[in-house]
Design an enzyme around this catalytic site. Structure first.
Site: not given
Ligand code: P53
Length: 491
Positions: A199, A389
């Site tokens: 991220e 995810e």
């Protein structure tokens, strides 16, 4: 055409939330080890305890507020959820066996930087840490699962945060380069799928990344972001040099953003938010350079990046093989927000979307948003995608006989996998794999809670550290097994 024959079905984890063993086997302290648990439903944030330059102790809700010169510490009398987490360090054989039983072809995990270099920048690496991951990867292979390894997932070494302001400093960047190169050398032939920086688009603002003054100090924030880009590009380049077989991806927190209305002001607000929040990161790591709007913005704000000679070439050479992302929810963006309720979730801005339901933690549930996201990204870059995810953080109840009935999670999974299928079969998106988050329960990154669970396997551990860490299968375990074993046909 349905899912590829070699589709990477699996599950995802990260060392700082899963591994525990926070001082075992020569491991050093990471920022995550100094973050207390919070209470997400009641809005109580996680905190740091810091020793101030005058010797007093003070609590902070964010690294942003910890002044440089103060030392974030681990306090003996405070409970920290990462210290044991759900103890993958001692349960890895059992957990990998459960994952293989569910039909995983791939297991996403991260390497804890401080297990390899306890301070982040030590002269020599910690062999015991290197051996631990080697054993884990070999076991994955033995069970027919490809390890998908995140090099850096929210675990800045505490020493680099305290002494060097984390990623603001070139010292951290250089230490990261050594760390990344060593991993490619050591695990050559054993690991073929890698993610550089988890991220990367929230990395400079997120509290686990060791950057102190990033909201008020735009220069520091931009430098940290730049250093992360350079670190990622270096990892891709050196990873390819060491083993041309390596497939190395970027990792961005996605979630589609909708203009709140068809008012062009809302549409522009969404464009501006999305390019700052997501596309900048894809553009740099897929196209190899900063987009013009960003160059203009830096110039306008009088920000000059400290670049090293050769960096521009490095960003070009270090473009990724595939694009991976997390997807949990979506958000609505309005030009004028003060008259609207703000949205929760893992993205910074946004207002409440009246068309969608949300989880117990306020994250909207939006399966179609996943199909939109897959198309948006694939239309823009045309390289293989991977969802690394996805999932529902929920409160689970253990029945007297030990079972956990989680139809809410099964519904969430079914609806999202159906959208993946549509994106592949109808839209022609090239999707490599799917590793839903926290397939075995682990600690929440945002809140530090245990009770915000994503797993298909329940772990007996609560928010205060009580529990024997035993594993048991939830109903969703059997559902996912059926889906995976049918290559996504039997939903
Ligand atoms: P949790 C914040 C912003 C974007 C993604 O989140 C985030 C977070 C942390 O909340 O985390 C990603 O555990 C991340 C994982 C994390 C997962 O999403 O707060 O890559 O480490 O656990 C879910 O519910």
């Amino acid at each position: 055409m349905s899912f590829r024959e070699d589709f990477l079905w699996g599950g995802a984890s990260a060392a700082n939330q899963y591994e525990g063993g926070y001082l075992s086997g020569g491991k050093g302290l990471a920022v995550a080890d100094a973050l207390t648990g919070g209470d997400g439903i009641h809005g109580v944030p996680r905190t740091f305890i810091a020793k101030m330059p005058d010797g007093t102790m003070k609590k902070f809700g964010n690294m942003e507020e910890v002044p440089l010169g103060a030392e974030v510490i681990v306090d003996e009398n405070t409970y920290y959820p990462s210290h044991v987490a759900t103890d993958f360090y001692h349960h890895w054989k059992e957990d990998l066996a459960l994952s293989a039983e569910m039909g995983f072809k791939c297991f996403r995990m991260s390497i804890n930087w401080t297990r390899i270099f306890p301070n982040g920048d030590d002269e020599t690496p910690n062999e015991e840490g290197l051996q631990f991951y080697e054993d884990v990867f070999k076991e994955c292979k033995r069970l027919g699962m490809e390890p998908l390894v995140t090099i850096y997932h929210f675990d800045c070494p505490l020493h680099l945060a305290n002494a060097y302001d984390g990623w603001v400093s070139k010292h951290t960047l250089e230490a990261f380069k050594r760390y990344a190169k060593l991993l490619f050398e050591r695990y050559k032939g054993l690991v073929h799928y890698w993610l550089t920086i988890n991220e990367i688009n929230i990395n400079t603002n997120f509290m686990m990344n060791g950057v102190h003054d990033h909201i008020s100090n735009r220069q520091n924030a931009e430098q940290a972001r730049y250093n992360l880009f350079v670190g990622s590009a270096y990892a891709v380049k050196v990873g390819h040099e060491i083993d041309p077989e390596n497939k190395i991806g970027l990792m961005i927190a996605h979630g589609v953003s909708y203009p709140y209305s068809c008012d062009p002001k809302d549409v522009f607000a969404e464009l501006d938010d999305s390019r700052h929040g997501k596309w900048l990161y894809g553009d740099v790591q897929v196209r190899g350079k900063y987009p013009q709007w960003k160059i203009n913005e830096l110039k306008r704000e009088g920000i000059t990046l400290d670049k090293d000679p050769g960096d521009d070439e490095l960003l070009k050479e270090g473009v990724v093989d595939f694009y991976s992302f997390s997807y949990y929810s979506s958000q609505a963006i309005a030009a004028k927000t003060d008259d609207k309720e703000s949205s929760a979730g893992n993205q910074s801005h946004g207002v409440k979307n009246p068309h969608l339901q949300a989880s117990e933690w306020g994250w909207t549930i939006d399966p179609l948003g996943l199909r939109i996201t897959l198309n948006e990204i694939y239309d823009r870059y045309q390289i293989p995608l991977m969802i690394v995810e996805n999932g529902l953080g929920a409160l689970d109840k253990v029945e007297e006989d030990g079972s956990v009935h989680d139809p809410y999670r099964i519904n969430y999974m079914r609806d999202h996998i159906q959208m993946m299928k549509d994106a592949v079969e109808i839209d022609g998106v090239d999707l490599m794999g799917y590793t839903p988050w926290g397939s075995i329960d682990l600690v929440s990154a945002g809140t530090g809670e245990m009770r915000k669970r994503y797993g298909f396997v329940y772990v007996n551990m609560d928010d205060d550290g009580n529990g024997d860490l035993s594993r048991s299968k939830k109903d969703s375990f059997f559902y996912m097994k059926k889906v995976y074993e049918s290559n996504g046909e039997d939903l």
